[in-house]
Design an enzyme around this catalytic site. Sequence first.
Site, PDB file in Angstrom:
ATOM      1  N   LEU A  11       0.814  -1.222   0.000  1.00  0.00           N
ATOM      2  CA  LEU A  11       0.000   0.000   0.000  1.00  0.00           C
ATOM      3  C   LEU A  11       0.846   1.269   0.000  1.00  0.00           C
ATOM      4  O   LEU A  11       0.300   2.368   0.055  1.00  0.00           O
ATOM      5  CB  LEU A  11      -0.914   0.040   1.238  1.00  0.00           C
ATOM      6  CG  LEU A  11      -2.252  -0.651   1.144  1.00  0.00           C
ATOM      7  CD1 LEU A  11      -3.048  -0.433   2.434  1.00  0.00           C
ATOM      8  CD2 LEU A  11      -3.068  -0.158  -0.048  1.00  0.00           C
ATOM      9  N   SER A  12       2.149   1.142  -0.061  1.00  0.00           N
ATOM     10  CA  SER A  12       3.040   2.296   0.038  1.00  0.00           C
ATOM     11  C   SER A  12       3.091   3.082  -1.266  1.00  0.00           C
ATOM     12  O   SER A  12       3.488   2.543  -2.304  1.00  0.00           O
ATOM     13  CB  SER A  12       4.453   1.831   0.392  1.00  0.00           C
ATOM     14  OG  SER A  12       5.402   2.827   0.110  1.00  0.00           O
TER      15      SER A  12
END
Length: 199
Positions: A11-12
């Site tokens: 999710l970065s």
Amino acid sequence: MAQIDYFFATLSPYSYLAGMRLEEIAAKHGATINYKPLDIIALFGRTGGVPPKDRHISRIEYRAQELLRQSRNLDMPFNLQPAHWPTNMAPSSYAIIAAVRDGSGDVGKLCHLFLHACWAEEKDIADDGVIRACLEQAGFDPNLADSGLLVGAETYAANLEEAVDRGVFGAPFYITPDDQRFWGQDRLDDLDRHLAEMK
């Protein structure tokens, strides 16, 4: 052969903005990549960081400006407020761990497909259909989404512990065999130069 330990979160946004440059650098230097997805929110809590939503407004505003600047500089599509963020990182991470063990497809491409799905396609990377589609696009059997869940959970937790022990505090984070540490997609050029110097 040099190895790069790559700690990242599916999710970065900064892991997304790294694109496939790590894979290109590794190929250039004949290095291998050890993919180590982890829970970035738990990592923040263990290393003195703060989740994005809990940061001071000045940091939140700067992060927003910087993400848009970097995405434009890299000519990468980017949605600052994706529809499915945050979401559960574990299912996509388990799929990557299963893919690493399977070895039949392109793990780097799989990682980027998950990140692209979140930040450019408005898809929920915790959704089973999205996970299966990404696996298939990267050359893996989509049924890997259902395999090795216990091993996936154990490895995912172990990656977090290893990250904390080795000085990782954000994502993406790259560590070379001589313990040189590089944090952020904007340090990939430094990683490239260091690998050249190691030869």
